[in-house]
Write a protein that holds these residues in place. Structure first.
Motif, PDB file in Angstrom:
ATOM      1  N   UNK A  41       8.552   8.841  -3.002  1.00 40.05           N
ATOM      2  CA  UNK A  41       7.824   9.174  -4.219  1.00 40.05           C
ATOM      3  C   UNK A  41       7.465   7.902  -4.962  1.00 40.05           C
ATOM      4  N   UNK A  42       6.209   7.801  -5.428  1.00 39.16           N
ATOM      5  CA  UNK A  42       5.768   6.563  -6.080  1.00 39.16           C
ATOM      6  C   UNK A  42       4.547   6.838  -6.955  1.00 39.16           C
ATOM      7  N   UNK A  43       4.492   6.172  -8.097  1.00 38.55           N
ATOM      8  CA  UNK A  43       3.302   6.226  -8.951  1.00 38.55           C
ATOM      9  C   UNK A  43       2.370   5.105  -8.499  1.00 38.55           C
ATOM     10  N   UNK A  44       1.383   5.463  -7.680  1.00 40.56           N
ATOM     11  CA  UNK A  44       0.554   4.452  -7.017  1.00 40.56           C
ATOM     12  C   UNK A  44      -0.633   4.062  -7.910  1.00 40.56           C
ATOM     13  N   UNK A  45      -0.313   3.672  -9.139  1.00 40.36           N
ATOM     14  CA  UNK A  45      -1.351   3.250 -10.085  1.00 40.36           C
ATOM     15  C   UNK A  45      -0.867   2.031 -10.859  1.00 40.36           C
ATOM     16  N   UNK A  46       0.076   1.280 -10.292  1.00 39.65           N
ATOM     17  CA  UNK A  46       0.811   0.274 -11.059  1.00 39.65           C
ATOM     18  C   UNK A  46       0.626  -1.105 -10.437  1.00 39.65           C
ATOM     19  N   UNK A  47      -0.591  -1.633 -10.522  1.00 40.04           N
ATOM     20  CA  UNK A  47      -0.894  -2.946  -9.943  1.00 40.04           C
ATOM     21  C   UNK A  47      -0.037  -4.020 -10.596  1.00 40.04           C
ATOM     22  N   UNK A  48       0.510  -4.956  -9.829  1.00 43.72           N
ATOM     23  CA  UNK A  48       0.406  -5.128  -8.376  1.00 43.72           C
ATOM     24  C   UNK A  48       1.597  -4.537  -7.612  1.00 43.72           C
ATOM     25  N   UNK A  49       2.389  -3.682  -8.280  1.00 43.54           N
ATOM     26  CA  UNK A  49       3.596  -3.176  -7.613  1.00 43.54           C
ATOM     27  C   UNK A  49       3.235  -2.135  -6.559  1.00 43.54           C
ATOM     28  N   UNK A  50       2.383  -1.186  -6.915  1.00 45.66           N
ATOM     29  CA  UNK A  50       1.826  -0.254  -5.925  1.00 45.66           C
ATOM     30  C   UNK A  50       0.497   0.272  -6.451  1.00 45.66           C
ATOM     31  N   UNK A  51      -0.521   0.266  -5.588  1.00 47.29           N
ATOM     32  CA  UNK A  51      -1.847   0.721  -5.986  1.00 47.29           C
ATOM     33  C   UNK A  51      -2.677   1.001  -4.738  1.00 47.29           C
ATOM     34  N   UNK A  52      -3.804   1.676  -4.945  1.00 47.40           N
ATOM     35  CA  UNK A  52      -4.714   1.956  -3.833  1.00 47.40           C
ATOM     36  C   UNK A  52      -5.899   1.003  -3.866  1.00 47.40           C
ATOM     37  N   UNK A  53      -6.293   0.546  -2.678  1.00 49.08           N
ATOM     38  CA  UNK A  53      -7.478  -0.286  -2.534  1.00 49.08           C
ATOM     39  C   UNK A  53      -8.161   0.103  -1.231  1.00 49.08           C
ATOM     40  N   UNK A  54      -9.400   0.581  -1.342  1.00 51.38           N
ATOM     41  CA  UNK A  54     -10.154   1.050  -0.169  1.00 51.38           C
ATOM     42  C   UNK A  54      -9.374   2.101   0.617  1.00 51.38           C
ATOM     43  N   UNK A  55      -8.706   2.979  -0.129  1.00 49.87           N
ATOM     44  CA  UNK A  55      -7.988   4.084   0.500  1.00 49.87           C
ATOM     45  C   UNK A  55      -6.599   3.745   1.013  1.00 49.87           C
ATOM     46  N   UNK A  56      -6.217   2.467   0.945  1.00 49.24           N
ATOM     47  CA  UNK A  56      -4.915   2.040   1.452  1.00 49.24           C
ATOM     48  C   UNK A  56      -3.956   1.776   0.294  1.00 49.24           C
ATOM     49  N   UNK A  57      -2.677   2.095   0.520  1.00 49.55           N
ATOM     50  CA  UNK A  57      -1.647   1.809  -0.474  1.00 49.55           C
ATOM     51  C   UNK A  57      -1.191   0.368  -0.296  1.00 49.55           C
ATOM     52  N   UNK A  58      -1.286  -0.424  -1.357  1.00 47.23           N
ATOM     53  CA  UNK A  58      -0.948  -1.841  -1.284  1.00 47.23           C
ATOM     54  C   UNK A  58       0.001  -2.210  -2.418  1.00 47.23           C
ATOM     55  N   UNK A  59       0.533  -3.427  -2.366  1.00 46.67           N
ATOM     56  CA  UNK A  59       1.344  -3.919  -3.454  1.00 46.67           C
ATOM     57  C   UNK A  59       2.715  -4.398  -3.026  1.00 46.67           C
ATOM     58  N   UNK A  60       3.509  -4.800  -4.005  1.00 48.29           N
ATOM     59  CA  UNK A  60       4.838  -5.343  -3.745  1.00 48.29           C
ATOM     60  C   UNK A  60       5.727  -4.322  -3.051  1.00 48.29           C
ATOM     61  N   UNK A  61       5.827  -3.123  -3.625  1.00 45.93           N
ATOM     62  CA  UNK A  61       6.709  -2.106  -3.047  1.00 45.93           C
ATOM     63  C   UNK A  61       6.286  -1.687  -1.637  1.00 45.93           C
ATOM     64  N   UNK A  62       5.006  -1.369  -1.399  1.00 46.95           N
ATOM     65  CA  UNK A  62       4.613  -1.010  -0.032  1.00 46.95           C
ATOM     66  C   UNK A  62       4.862  -2.122   0.981  1.00 46.95           C
ATOM     67  N   UNK A  63       4.651  -3.377   0.567  1.00 44.89           N
ATOM     68  CA  UNK A  63       4.897  -4.493   1.486  1.00 44.89           C
ATOM     69  C   UNK A  63       6.388  -4.655   1.782  1.00 44.89           C
ATOM     70  N   UNK A  64       7.227  -4.490   0.757  1.00 43.03           N
ATOM     71  CA  UNK A  64       8.668  -4.543   0.999  1.00 43.03           C
ATOM     72  C   UNK A  64       9.117  -3.373   1.859  1.00 43.03           C
ATOM     73  N   UNK A  65       8.532  -2.202   1.612  1.00 42.77           N
ATOM     74  CA  UNK A  65       8.868  -1.023   2.419  1.00 42.77           C
ATOM     75  C   UNK A  65       8.489  -1.236   3.882  1.00 42.77           C
ATOM     76  N   UNK A  66       7.350  -1.909   4.115  1.00 44.07           N
ATOM     77  CA  UNK A  66       6.933  -2.203   5.490  1.00 44.07           C
ATOM     78  C   UNK A  66       7.922  -3.142   6.165  1.00 44.07           C
ATOM     79  N   UNK A  67       8.420  -4.130   5.421  1.00 43.78           N
ATOM     80  CA  UNK A  67       9.421  -5.053   5.971  1.00 43.78           C
ATOM     81  C   UNK A  67      10.708  -4.305   6.302  1.00 43.78           C
ATOM     82  N   UNK A  68      11.093  -3.368   5.434  1.00 43.28           N
ATOM     83  CA  UNK A  68      12.295  -2.564   5.677  1.00 43.28           C
ATOM     84  C   UNK A  68      12.106  -1.649   6.889  1.00 43.28           C
ATOM     85  N   UNK A  69      10.896  -1.100   7.025  1.00 41.49           N
ATOM     86  CA  UNK A  69      10.607  -0.195   8.136  1.00 41.49           C
ATOM     87  C   UNK A  69      10.848  -0.865   9.489  1.00 41.49           C
TER      88      UNK A  69
END
Length: 324
Positions: free
Chosen positions: A74-102
Motif C-alpha cells: 500500500x502506498x500513496x503514489x503522489x509524493x515526489x520524489x518518494x513515490x510517484x507516477x511518470x509515464x505510467x510507471x511507479x518511480x521514486x525512492x521507495x519503489x527503487x528501494x523495494x526493487x533492491x529488496x526484491x
C-alpha cells in the motif's frame, strides 16, 4: 401438412440449439485455455515468472509468500520524489528501494495506490500485505492508536526503519508573508497532507499559539501533497509543510525552481520512515528487515539514495520500531 410444417421448425430449432451449445463449449474451451484474466490472476502469473527460489533471502519468507511470489504494497503514489507516477510507471525512492529488496527476497513487491490516511485501514483489512509510503514510525501507529482521538483502533504495526527525515516549511518564492519558521506561523494559513507528521505538528503548534494568546494556525489538510502545493502556488495559503525530501524536490523542480523557497532552516522532528508490517507477521517482518540490511551491505541502498539526492537520510542501523 400441419404435421409436416410443425416438424420442420422443430428440426430447425434443434439444429440451432446444437450449434449454440457447440458455441458455448468452444467459448468455455477458449476461456479455459486463456485462464483467469482477473487483475489478481495476472499479478500471480507475472509474479511466478520473476520468482527466484535461489535468491539469498527467499527461504526466510513465510511459506504462503514464497508460494504466491509477491507482496501487495500500500502506498500513496503522489509524493515526489518518494513515490510517484511518470509515464505510467511507479518511480521514486521507495519503489527503487523495494526493487533492491526484491532481488534479495526473490519475489515482487507490487505497489498499489491509495490516499495516505487509508493505508493503516488497508493493512487491517488485509488489502495490503505491507505499507511503504514515506510513513513515519510513531508509537501511536505501532500501538494502533488514532493520533486525533487517542483511542485504540487496531492492533497496530511493526516498523522496519529505513530512512531518517524531518519536516520542512516552504513558501512562494519571494513571498514569504513573514513566515520564517514554525514560530512565525501563528495567525497564518498552512497546507499539509492529511494524516501526516506535518499535519500533527501543525495542530500542536496551533495549540501552542492559542496558549500564548496568539491567533491559531489555519490548517488546510489535503489528500495528497500535490494538492497542498497547488494551494500554495495559487496563494491560497502562506506555507506548506512536507517531509524534507518532498519539500526539497518541490522547491527544486516546481516552475523550474521559480515557484517555491525553503524557509525556517533545518528540518524539524527528525524521525524514521518505516515499512509497516501488521502485528503478528514476525517472519515476514524479519525477512524484510534482512533485505534492507543486505541492500545496505551491497550498496544498492546507497545508490538509490544518491540517485534521489537524499544520502543524508541514510540510516546506519536498520531498527525495528525505533520511532517515538
Amino acid at each position: 401438412m400441419t404435421a409436416s410444417t410443425t416438424r420442420r421448425p422443430a428440426a430447425g430449432r434443434h439444429r440451432k440449439a446444437v450449434a449454440a451449445a457447440a458455441a458455448v463449449v468452444a467459448s468455455l474451451m477458449v476461456l479455459s485455455a486463456c485462464g483467469d484474466q482477473t487483475d489478481a490472476a495476472v499479478a500471480r502469473r507475472e509474479a511466478q515468472k520473476s520468482r527466484n527460489v535461489h535468491a539469498p533471502l527467499f527461504k526466510l519468507l513465510p511459506k504462503d509468500v514464497q508460494e504466491k511470489g509477491f507482496l501487495q504494497v500500500g502506498s500513496d503514489i503522489t509524493y515526489k520524489p518518494v513515490e510517484f507516477r511518470s509515464n505510467g510507471l511507479v518511480k521514486g525512492i521507495d519503489p527503487d528501494l523495494a526493487a533492491a529488496m526484491s532481488k534479495e527476497l526473490g519475489i515482487k513487491l507490487n505497489f498499489n495506490n491509495a490516499t495516505f490516511d487509508t493505508l493503516m485501514g488497508g493493512l487491517k483489512s488485509k488489502r495490503y500485505d505491507i505499507a511503504m509510503s514515506a510513513m513515519t514510525d510513531t508509537k501511536e501507529r505501532q500501538e494502533g492508536i488514532d493520533s486525533n482521538t487517542g483511542k485504540k483502533i487496531g492492533q497496530g504495526v511493526d516498523f522496519i526503519d529505513y530512512l531518517n527525515v524531518g519536516v520542512s516549511l516552504y513558501t512562494q518564492k519571494g513571498k514569504t508573508n513573514g513566515v520564517d519558521g514554525w514560530e512565525t506561523l501563528c495567525g497564518k494559513k498552512i497546507a499539509v497532507q492529511r494524516g501526516t507528521v506535518s499535519h500533527d505538528l501543525a495542530k500542536d503548534k496551533s495549540k501552542a499559539c492559542q496558549k500564548n494568546g496568539e491567533e491559531p494556525i489555519s490548517i488546510e489538510a489535503f489528500d495528497n501533497d500535490s494538492e497542498a502545493q497547488t494551494r500554495l502556488r495559487t496563494a491560497g495559503v502562506d506555507a506548506v509543510s512536507s517531509d524534507y525530501p518532498v519539500a526539497a524536490y518541490a522547491v527544486k523542480v516546481s516552475g523550474h525552481g521559480k515557484d517555491f523557497q525553503m524557509v525556517g532552516g533545518a528540518p524539524l522532528k527528525a524521525a524514521p520512515y518505516g515499512i509497516a508490517v501488521p502485528k503478528g507477521q514476525e517472519k515476514l517482518r524479519d525477512a524484510l528487515k534482512a533485505a534492507v540490511e543486505l541492500a545496505i551491505k551491497n550498496r544498492s541502498y546507497a545508490k538509490v539514495l544518491d540517485k534521489w539526492d537524499v544520502k543524508d537520510a541514510a540510516v546506519k542501523e536498520v531498527k525495528l520500531n525505533g520511532g517515538s
